[in-house]
Design a protein around this motif. Structure first.
Motif, PDB file in Angstrom:
ATOM      1  N   ARG A 118       3.943 -39.247 -25.265  1.00  0.00           N
ATOM      2  CA  ARG A 118       5.278 -39.612 -25.722  1.00  0.00           C
ATOM      3  C   ARG A 118       6.277 -39.258 -24.618  1.00  0.00           C
ATOM      4  N   LEU A 119       7.200 -40.167 -24.356  1.00  0.00           N
ATOM      5  CA  LEU A 119       8.258 -39.938 -23.383  1.00  0.00           C
ATOM      6  C   LEU A 119       9.563 -39.775 -24.154  1.00  0.00           C
ATOM      7  N   ARG A 120      10.218 -38.624 -23.989  1.00  0.00           N
ATOM      8  CA  ARG A 120      11.426 -38.314 -24.761  1.00  0.00           C
ATOM      9  C   ARG A 120      12.582 -37.952 -23.841  1.00  0.00           C
ATOM     10  N   LEU A 147       7.565 -35.463 -20.968  1.00  0.00           N
ATOM     11  CA  LEU A 147       6.394 -36.299 -21.197  1.00  0.00           C
ATOM     12  C   LEU A 147       5.405 -35.426 -21.952  1.00  0.00           C
ATOM     13  N   ARG A 148       5.272 -35.676 -23.252  1.00  0.00           N
ATOM     14  CA  ARG A 148       4.378 -34.914 -24.109  1.00  0.00           C
ATOM     15  C   ARG A 148       2.969 -35.479 -23.978  1.00  0.00           C
ATOM     16  N   ALA A 199      10.878 -45.613 -21.738  1.00  0.00           N
ATOM     17  CA  ALA A 199      10.475 -44.908 -22.956  1.00  0.00           C
ATOM     18  C   ALA A 199      10.325 -45.871 -24.126  1.00  0.00           C
ATOM     19  N   ARG A 200      11.255 -46.812 -24.250  1.00  0.00           N
ATOM     20  CA  ARG A 200      11.188 -47.774 -25.351  1.00  0.00           C
ATOM     21  C   ARG A 200       9.891 -48.581 -25.284  1.00  0.00           C
ATOM     22  N   ASN A 203       6.588 -45.948 -25.516  1.00  0.00           N
ATOM     23  CA  ASN A 203       6.365 -45.284 -26.797  1.00  0.00           C
ATOM     24  C   ASN A 203       5.901 -46.252 -27.875  1.00  0.00           C
ATOM     25  N   THR A 204       6.293 -47.509 -27.769  1.00  0.00           N
ATOM     26  CA  THR A 204       5.804 -48.514 -28.718  1.00  0.00           C
ATOM     27  C   THR A 204       4.297 -48.683 -28.571  1.00  0.00           C
ATOM     28  N   GLN A 206       2.214 -46.459 -27.271  1.00  0.00           N
ATOM     29  CA  GLN A 206       1.558 -45.209 -27.652  1.00  0.00           C
ATOM     30  C   GLN A 206       1.566 -44.985 -29.166  1.00  0.00           C
ATOM     31  N   LYS A 207       2.523 -45.577 -29.863  1.00  0.00           N
ATOM     32  CA  LYS A 207       2.562 -45.454 -31.323  1.00  0.00           C
ATOM     33  C   LYS A 207       1.298 -46.038 -31.942  1.00  0.00           C
ATOM     34  N   HIS A 210      -1.600 -43.807 -31.236  1.00  0.00           N
ATOM     35  CA  HIS A 210      -1.536 -42.655 -32.137  1.00  0.00           C
ATOM     36  C   HIS A 210      -2.205 -42.993 -33.464  1.00  0.00           C
TER      37      HIS A 210
END
Length: 218
Positions: A118-120, A147-148, A199-200, A203-204, A206-207, A210
């Motif tokens: 995840r990138l926050r 970066l988690r 990130a947008r 993270n999509t 990586q969702k 997940h």
């Protein structure tokens, strides 16, 4: 030296300020390959992919610097041990006069399935002692990116501290190796497109990863 090239070419201006990428971990062969050291591994993977040498010691960190295209980047692996990571990260950011929105910290995260990233833009420390130290050295400011890197949760009643200092089994190692390559790609995207857009997009993707991995043991 490349540090001086940053200054001569104007890369410490607001227009093209370098990014500081900091991977969290513990120094020494004893900790190499453990779950708590995936931040170090992410730095190493990115440095190798871009031909950046990590052969300098600067502000208590193993340090490297280079360019990805025209984008300057600083890479650091604090050698202070995890719980004192801020003693290196804070001085590095200060030395290069970087605002916190140009600092990105890579760290392990038990709240994500193994191999999920995840990138926050910011956030709290979530009990992570390395992040807690970084925040303390930024005077409590949490406005730095992260970066988690998911490492999964301890099985059964296993002590989380023991879990963090274990090495990955074969399945988990394969997932982490894949995640490191995904991380390299999103970091290159960040340097060219910026944090918000990268990130947008990332993270999509990586969702869905997940969802696929959350109930699969590693």
């Amino acid at each position: 030296m490349l540090i001086n090239r940053f200054l001569r070419r104007g890369f410490c201006t607001a227009v093209a300020r370098p990014w500081l990428f900091v991977g969290l971990g513990n120094p020494g062969d004893k900790y190499k390959g453990t779950r708590h050291n995936v931040g170090f591994e992410m730095i190493d993977a990115f440095a190798e992919s871009q031909g950046i040498s990590m052969n300098t010691v600067h502000c208590k960190a193993t340090f490297g610097q280079g360019f990805v295209g025209d984008a300057p980047v600083l890479l650091a692996k604090p050698q202070t041990y995890m719980n004192l990571s801020g003693e290196s990260t804070g001085p590095l950011a200060a030395y290069y006069k970087l605002p916190l929105n140009r600092v990105l910290v890579f760290h392990d995260d038990m709240g994500l399935p193994c191999g999920v990233l995840r990138l926050r833009h910011n956030g709290g420390h979530g009990g992570h002692n390395g992040l807690k130290s970084v925040m303390n050295n930024f005077r409590g400011n949490r406005e730095f990116a992260r970066l988690r890197i998911g490492i999964g949760r301890p099985p059964g009643q296993m002590d989380p501290k023991a879990f963090l200092l274990q090495k990955f089994n074969a399945i988990a190692r394969e997932r982490i190796d894949t995640a490191l390559q995904e991380g390299v790609e999103v970091l290159k995207l960040l340097l060219s497109k910026g944090l918000t857009e990268s990130a947008r997009h990332f993270n999509t993707i990586q969702k869905y990863k997940h969802i696929r991995l959350q109930n699969m043991p590693a």
